[in-house]
Design a protein around this motif. Structure first.
Motif, PDB file in Angstrom:
ATOM      1  N   ASN A  65      -6.566   5.908   2.559  1.00  0.00           N
ATOM      2  CA  ASN A  65      -7.497   4.789   2.737  1.00  0.00           C
ATOM      3  C   ASN A  65      -7.025   3.786   3.786  1.00  0.00           C
ATOM      4  OD1 ASN A  65      -9.887   3.397   2.301  1.00  0.00           O
ATOM      5  ND2 ASN A  65      -9.055   2.154   0.631  1.00  0.00           N
ATOM      6  N   ILE A  66      -6.368   4.262   4.834  1.00  0.00           N
ATOM      7  CA  ILE A  66      -5.935   3.398   5.933  1.00  0.00           C
ATOM      8  C   ILE A  66      -6.526   3.909   7.247  1.00  0.00           C
ATOM      9  CG2 ILE A  66      -3.964   2.709   7.361  1.00  0.00           C
ATOM     10  CD1 ILE A  66      -4.072   1.114   4.858  1.00  0.00           C
ATOM     11  N   TYR A 101      -8.738  -1.040   5.706  1.00  0.00           N
ATOM     12  CA  TYR A 101      -9.059   0.012   4.761  1.00  0.00           C
ATOM     13  C   TYR A 101     -10.140   0.918   5.331  1.00  0.00           C
ATOM     14  CZ  TYR A 101      -6.438  -2.639   1.279  1.00  0.00           C
ATOM     15  OH  TYR A 101      -5.448  -3.294   0.607  1.00  0.00           O
ATOM     16  N   THR A 141     -12.328   2.476   3.832  1.00  0.00           N
ATOM     17  CA  THR A 141     -13.600   2.243   3.142  1.00  0.00           C
ATOM     18  C   THR A 141     -14.350   1.030   3.705  1.00  0.00           C
ATOM     19  OG1 THR A 141     -12.267   1.142   1.432  1.00  0.00           O
ATOM     20  CG2 THR A 141     -13.020   3.386   0.986  1.00  0.00           C
ATOM     21  N   HIS A 180       0.825  -1.203   0.000  1.00  0.00           N
ATOM     22  CA  HIS A 180       0.000   0.000   0.000  1.00  0.00           C
ATOM     23  C   HIS A 180       0.864   1.261   0.000  1.00  0.00           C
ATOM     24  CE1 HIS A 180      -4.050   1.653   0.520  1.00  0.00           C
ATOM     25  NE2 HIS A 180      -3.499   2.607   1.259  1.00  0.00           N
TER      26      HIS A 180
END
Length: 580
Positions: A453-454, A482, A484, A360
């Protein structure tokens, strides 16, 4: 086994390595067009593809050899000798040696580690033989600084134009006059600029140095895309610490074309000597070579030092046990046999989290790691309390063989000062400025991870570290997920007072539910910390902030996260048409 079979196996590994390098370079070359078209998702995808490629290619060669291994009964001493001959004329021979090592370790399950059969020590000598002129373009100031800067921008022209070349030159001139010595703008100055451009996230970086006699100044020019079909120079970085942060172990690997890695790394090391050779290989995407260089350096350090491995300072983790060698800036992290009941994760799940971090975008806020299988260390260098700790909490991960401690599976990571220890010390010293800066960094760390996104999960201070540059970095990955995938919720109002006073929550909690209002517990320990946190980052306690950033990330937004302070950016008046 005969000589012919040894040559055949050596050629098979060499061909697998050549295929790997061709694909690695092909992926890297796509970075330029992705940057020019402002396709940031494509750039992220290229980075992940390149990380995954190494294992794919090593697995392929290993499977080919395993299929015929019972017929060959290989003698790896012969194979190594044949392979060494095949590498003699390659400019990337050190990468080839490491690829060979990976195949060897895969086939032998990381056992029988010896220099007779594999490359514990490199035979590569290209670094000393190559000239810096093969790595860099060279500029001089004979026709003046303006002409030099103009020529440099022409030489690094992209397939889309500069937004306003004259403005960028004026900005550079103003910076040079305000920040650099007059000695750096005389005829005798020589400027070396790396021919290849470094791509990462939403920026391209031009990297070089200006030298006069024995004195030199590194510099980096970040180039940004205005996403309307033109480029501009966002700033210039000349401080060694600023340059070092660009190549930080907390950031994603650069996409940069490199034919001869050793001299390339040698030049980068001349710019930022505080960075180890291993870290620089990591920075340009050769993370397995970085691991090899780290291992060689570490073994040399062990031979020249006498201190002993000890339990790492800080609050003991519930998933990992961590130890270190005081004289070397690295920690070793071993998964415990059993986790605390509050940890809903398996051993396989922990391994997956570390792989997620490797692949990532770390956004400058998560430490890179190196994974080792069956790492052997001298038993006599372990303090008694550390040995007892390993036997007590991680006995399945260790084995004592004679005078050696074999650790079956671990990760290495740059050692940092745990944030809770750092804050306690700063409070003890009444250093309010340091506390203010650290808490600001802590909040920024959480926000920048969210933008990438972490969601950190366990956000207690003990899970964050302070680097030598004063940056706060997250390093405990067993609960990350994540952003999300999170379900951010408000805490429901209690129906009656007894509910609020109960030990258990009065509301239902499902998997992945997150209640930001509970984060206030992080700062409940000290009123001074709580005051600073609420002043700077109080919005982190509001579900609304998290829902907003989650929505942006879910919609595909790639949020700007540049590795330098916004105050360093040049003023930029947006023009209606491209000006040259």
């Amino acid at each position: 086994m005969n000589q012919h079979n040894a040559e055949w196996i050596a050629c098979l590994i060499r061909d697998g390595f050549s295929d790997y390098r061709d694909q690695f370079q092909a992926i890297t070359r796509q970075a330029r067009s992705s940057f020019e078209s402002a396709d940031w998702h494509a750039l992220q995808s290229l980075s992940v593809q390149r990380i995954d490629l190494y294992k794919i290619m090593v697995d392929r060669v290993s499977q080919q050899l395993s299929a015929v291994g019972h017929k060959l009964s290989p003698s790896w001493g012969w194979i190594k000798a044949c392979y060494l001959e095949l590498m003699v004329d390659r400019e990337d021979a050190e990468l080839g040696e490491t690829f060979y090592n990976s195949v060897y370790c895969r086939l032998l399950s990381h056992r029988e580690i010896s220099n007779q059969h594999m490359f514990l020590y490199s035979h590569n000598k290209h670094c000393e033989a190559s000239s810096v002129d093969n790595i860099c373009r060279v500029y001089r100031l004979r026709d003046g600084l303006v002409a030099c800067l103009s020529q440099l921008m022409d030489d690094y022209q992209f397939d889309i134009p500069w937004e306003n070349k004259r403005r960028d030159i004026r900005n550079l001139l103003r910076y040079i006059r305000q920040n650099l010595s007059e000695d750096m703008v005389v005829d005798k100055v020589v400027i070396h600029v790396v021919r290849s451009i470094f791509y990462r996230n939403k920026a391209a970086y031009i990297v070089g140095r200006a030298s006069i006699d024995d004195y030199s100044v590194p510099f980096i020019l970040p180039v940004l895309n205005n996403e309307s079909g033109a480029l501009y120079i966002d700033t210039v970085l000349t401080n060694e610490n600023e340059v070092s942060i660009i190549f930080s172990f907390t950031r994603a690997y650069f996409l940069v074309e490199v034919d001869a890695p050793a001299p390339f790394i040698h030049f980068l090391h001349s710019l930022i000597p505080m960075k180890s050779i291993a870290e620089l290989y990591n920075a340009i995407g050769f993370y397995k070579q970085g691991k090899a260089e780290f291992y060689r350096d570490y073994i040399e350090h062990l031979a020249s030092s006498t201190d002993q491995f000890e339990i790492a300072p800080g609050t003991k983790g519930m998933v990992m046990t961590v130890f270190t060698l005081p004289s070397y800036p690295v920690v070793f992290k071993v998964i415990k046999d059993r986790f605390a009941s509050s940890k809903q994760i398996t051993r396989a799940g922990v391994i997956d989290k570390y792989q997620l971090v490797k692949r990532h975008d770390r956004a400058g806020r998560m430490a890179d790691t190196q994974e080792f299988i069956n790492l052997t260390l001298p038993l006599k260098r372990f303090l008694a309390d550390l040995l007892a700790e390993l036997h007590r909490v991680a006995s399945s991960s260790i084995e004592i063989v004679g005078e050696q401690m074999v650790i079956k599976h671990l990760w290495t990571e740059r050692r940092m000062i745990p944030l809770n220890i750092y804050l306690d010390e700063m409070l003890r010293q009444n250093n309010e400025q340091a506390v203010y800066l650290a808490i600001n960094e802590f909040g920024q760390c959480i926000k920048e991870l969210a933008a990438a996104n972490i969601f950190a999960g366990d956000m207690l201070f003990k899970n964050f570290g302070v680097t030598r540059h004063g940056r706060v970095v997250f390093y405990d990955y067993d609960e990350i997920m994540y952003l999300t995938d999170c379900h951010f919720r408000y805490i429901p109002e209690p129906l009656y007072p007894e509910q609020e006073m109960a030990a258990e929550p009065w509301y239902s909690v499902s998997e992945n539910d997150v209640f930001p209002e509970e984060f206030s517990l992080l700062t409940a320990c000290d009123r001074r910390i709580r005051k600073v946190f609420n002043e700077l980052h109080g919005n982190l306690l509001e579900p609304r902030w998290w829902l907003n950033i989650q929505a942006r990330v879910s919609q595909g937004a790639i949020i700007d996260l540049f590795p330098y302070h916004k105050d360093h950016r040049f003023r930029r008046k947006v023009v209606n048409k491209v000006a040259e």
